[in-house]
Design a protein around this motif. Sequence first.
Motif, PDB file in Angstrom:
ATOM      1  N   VAL A   1     -40.368  65.048  -2.995  1.00  0.00           N
ATOM      2  CA  VAL A   1     -39.271  64.294  -2.388  1.00  0.00           C
ATOM      3  C   VAL A   1     -37.969  64.448  -3.167  1.00  0.00           C
ATOM      4  O   VAL A   1     -36.931  63.961  -2.733  1.00  0.00           O
ATOM      5  CB  VAL A   1     -39.631  62.792  -2.286  1.00  0.00           C
ATOM      6  CG1 VAL A   1     -40.839  62.595  -1.390  1.00  0.00           C
ATOM      7  CG2 VAL A   1     -39.884  62.180  -3.670  1.00  0.00           C
ATOM      8  N   VAL A   2     -38.019  65.122  -4.314  1.00  0.00           N
ATOM      9  CA  VAL A   2     -36.830  65.270  -5.155  1.00  0.00           C
ATOM     10  C   VAL A   2     -36.097  66.541  -4.737  1.00  0.00           C
ATOM     11  O   VAL A   2     -36.633  67.638  -4.858  1.00  0.00           O
ATOM     12  CB  VAL A   2     -37.217  65.351  -6.643  1.00  0.00           C
ATOM     13  CG1 VAL A   2     -35.964  65.403  -7.510  1.00  0.00           C
ATOM     14  CG2 VAL A   2     -38.092  64.168  -7.042  1.00  0.00           C
ATOM     15  N   PRO A   3     -34.866  66.432  -4.227  1.00  0.00           N
ATOM     16  CA  PRO A   3     -34.145  67.634  -3.787  1.00  0.00           C
ATOM     17  C   PRO A   3     -33.673  68.464  -4.972  1.00  0.00           C
ATOM     18  O   PRO A   3     -33.724  68.022  -6.129  1.00  0.00           O
ATOM     19  CB  PRO A   3     -32.965  67.051  -3.008  1.00  0.00           C
ATOM     20  CG  PRO A   3     -32.707  65.730  -3.675  1.00  0.00           C
ATOM     21  CD  PRO A   3     -34.072  65.207  -4.054  1.00  0.00           C
ATOM     22  N   VAL A   4     -33.192  69.659  -4.680  1.00  0.00           N
ATOM     23  CA  VAL A   4     -32.630  70.519  -5.724  1.00  0.00           C
ATOM     24  C   VAL A   4     -31.390  69.878  -6.326  1.00  0.00           C
ATOM     25  O   VAL A   4     -31.125  69.984  -7.528  1.00  0.00           O
ATOM     26  CB  VAL A   4     -32.302  71.911  -5.148  1.00  0.00           C
ATOM     27  CG1 VAL A   4     -31.556  72.764  -6.172  1.00  0.00           C
ATOM     28  CG2 VAL A   4     -33.587  72.612  -4.703  1.00  0.00           C
ATOM     29  N   THR A   5     -30.626  69.166  -5.495  1.00  0.00           N
ATOM     30  CA  THR A   5     -29.331  68.627  -5.916  1.00  0.00           C
ATOM     31  C   THR A   5     -29.480  67.319  -6.685  1.00  0.00           C
ATOM     32  O   THR A   5     -29.043  66.253  -6.243  1.00  0.00           O
ATOM     33  CB  THR A   5     -28.442  68.399  -4.684  1.00  0.00           C
ATOM     34  OG1 THR A   5     -29.186  67.627  -3.713  1.00  0.00           O
ATOM     35  CG2 THR A   5     -28.025  69.707  -4.064  1.00  0.00           C
ATOM     36  N   VAL A   6     -30.089  67.404  -7.860  1.00  0.00           N
ATOM     37  CA  VAL A   6     -30.258  66.229  -8.715  1.00  0.00           C
ATOM     38  C   VAL A   6     -29.011  66.030  -9.575  1.00  0.00           C
ATOM     39  O   VAL A   6     -28.223  66.963  -9.766  1.00  0.00           O
ATOM     40  CB  VAL A   6     -31.505  66.375  -9.615  1.00  0.00           C
ATOM     41  CG1 VAL A   6     -32.772  66.361  -8.784  1.00  0.00           C
ATOM     42  CG2 VAL A   6     -31.417  67.629 -10.480  1.00  0.00           C
ATOM     43  N   PRO A   7     -28.815  64.827 -10.113  1.00  0.00           N
ATOM     44  CA  PRO A   7     -27.683  64.612 -11.020  1.00  0.00           C
ATOM     45  C   PRO A   7     -27.743  65.584 -12.195  1.00  0.00           C
ATOM     46  O   PRO A   7     -28.803  65.850 -12.748  1.00  0.00           O
ATOM     47  CB  PRO A   7     -27.893  63.168 -11.490  1.00  0.00           C
ATOM     48  CG  PRO A   7     -28.678  62.517 -10.398  1.00  0.00           C
ATOM     49  CD  PRO A   7     -29.582  63.586  -9.865  1.00  0.00           C
TER      50      PRO A   7
ATOM     51  N   TRP B   1     -39.472  61.838 -11.617  1.00  0.00           N
ATOM     52  CA  TRP B   1     -40.749  61.115 -11.550  1.00  0.00           C
ATOM     53  C   TRP B   1     -40.524  59.657 -11.173  1.00  0.00           C
ATOM     54  O   TRP B   1     -41.359  59.041 -10.501  1.00  0.00           O
ATOM     55  CB  TRP B   1     -41.501  61.257 -12.868  1.00  0.00           C
ATOM     56  CG  TRP B   1     -42.061  62.642 -13.004  1.00  0.00           C
ATOM     57  CD1 TRP B   1     -41.551  63.680 -13.731  1.00  0.00           C
ATOM     58  CD2 TRP B   1     -43.201  63.162 -12.312  1.00  0.00           C
ATOM     59  NE1 TRP B   1     -42.306  64.807 -13.550  1.00  0.00           N
ATOM     60  CE2 TRP B   1     -43.323  64.526 -12.687  1.00  0.00           C
ATOM     61  CE3 TRP B   1     -44.124  62.620 -11.419  1.00  0.00           C
ATOM     62  CZ2 TRP B   1     -44.348  65.338 -12.193  1.00  0.00           C
ATOM     63  CZ3 TRP B   1     -45.138  63.429 -10.928  1.00  0.00           C
ATOM     64  CH2 TRP B   1     -45.244  64.775 -11.314  1.00  0.00           C
ATOM     65  N   GLY B   2     -39.373  59.118 -11.566  1.00  0.00           N
ATOM     66  CA  GLY B   2     -39.034  57.763 -11.133  1.00  0.00           C
ATOM     67  C   GLY B   2     -38.843  57.684  -9.629  1.00  0.00           C
ATOM     68  O   GLY B   2     -39.252  56.705  -8.982  1.00  0.00           O
ATOM     69  N   LEU B   3     -38.242  58.726  -9.045  1.00  0.00           N
ATOM     70  CA  LEU B   3     -38.086  58.767  -7.585  1.00  0.00           C
ATOM     71  C   LEU B   3     -39.437  58.858  -6.894  1.00  0.00           C
ATOM     72  O   LEU B   3     -39.661  58.219  -5.862  1.00  0.00           O
ATOM     73  CB  LEU B   3     -37.223  59.966  -7.183  1.00  0.00           C
ATOM     74  CG  LEU B   3     -35.722  59.870  -7.435  1.00  0.00           C
ATOM     75  CD1 LEU B   3     -35.029  61.152  -6.990  1.00  0.00           C
ATOM     76  CD2 LEU B   3     -35.115  58.673  -6.706  1.00  0.00           C
TER      77      LEU B   3
END
Length: 423
Positions: free
Chosen positions: A63-69, A165-167
């Motif tokens: 669910v974590v996209p490539v565009t992370v902070p 991992w929090g997401l």
Amino acid sequence: MSGASTHSAAAARKVAVIGAGIIGVSTAVWLQRSGCEVTLIDRLGPGEGTSYGNGGILASCSVVPVTVPGLLRKVPSMLMDPNSPLFLRWSYLPKLLPFLRHYLSHCSAEETTRIASALSAVIGDSLEQHQALAKGTGAEKWLVPSDYLFLYDDRSKFEADSFGWGLRKANGFSWQELDADAFKAYDPVFSQDLKFAACLSGHGRIADPGRYVKDLADWVVKNGGRSVKADVTDFRKEDGAVSGVVTDQGVIECDSAVVTAGVWSGPLTKKLGMNVPLESERGYHVELIEPSVMPRSPVMVASGKYVVTPMDGRLRVAGLVEFGGLDAPASRRPIELLLENISKAIPNLTWKETREWMGHRPAVSDSIPVIGEAPGLKSVFMGFGHHHIGLTGGPKTGRVLAGLISGDRPNIDLSAYAPARFA
């Protein structure tokens, strides 16, 4: 419900599905089960495009996209590093820039959290959705429930990924943490340099993705549907609705049309008055035929952003991201890097033959798939833009689209995926 079709779709019984990858075929299966007459249209035939070459993992936790902070500051150094999982054909950059500006504007914690929530609703129950889709079709034999592991050099590298991992945790996922000895006991084939793993249960893999999609499409045809190899060029519109799909083989009559053509959906949406910012996120795989060892479960090697999936008689190593458009030939360096990486991850691995592939993942600029009814034109629906989670989210997307057409409204809020956001 927000995002649901605003017209009575129950009477639309003759449906043309454009694109016969996992999303189109899933849509066709569910439409046929609801009593619709279905025609699958694909320029290559079922399961011949991206759905053939994917990583083969039902990656519900992705669910974590490539565009992370923080991505924005990392991109320059990644592009200069030949061992980085990110590649760019520099000659394509001028054409890519408008998309890239939109894409990178989502690299914030708030946006990433919003995107993860939207993705979770589509992929979070992937194994169950695939089981329901494949039941009774003959495709079940390719569907294998399994764990899914993320491998790290050590615990500190895992902890550095705490935001992602929090997401996952916030979206209902849990995992078992395996330090060096526990991971070695779980699967001894990997290098001792990989000293930490996060193991998620309740996932799955497809032992032959291309064959899986073909078997689903065969079921559609055996039960009265049609499969047509043709290139769709336009739509026939009458009284504010689509009444036919124009192909190089002639017009195919329909009451509803569904655009599920992956990255090739872009030109078709322009025919419908939309301008979806859609790019090819070029992905690669190498298949190692008759490998000397086979991992117990599919894994993501976090340092290289690639997956290793046991398949029928072969090991598939897939991943990486290259921006270079639809027309350029495959680059050599991504293939070389995948081979170098797997040799490090599984020492002493041997195999009889190597097969190579490059394909086009459909990337929407906000990392959220386009799912729903086209704005301003009745009887046209869309399902594309799943980036690297098309196989994972295909069955749920197809079920939602079939429900919108047949009148069986889905129980999720579709507003985040609405095509109208690009009208």
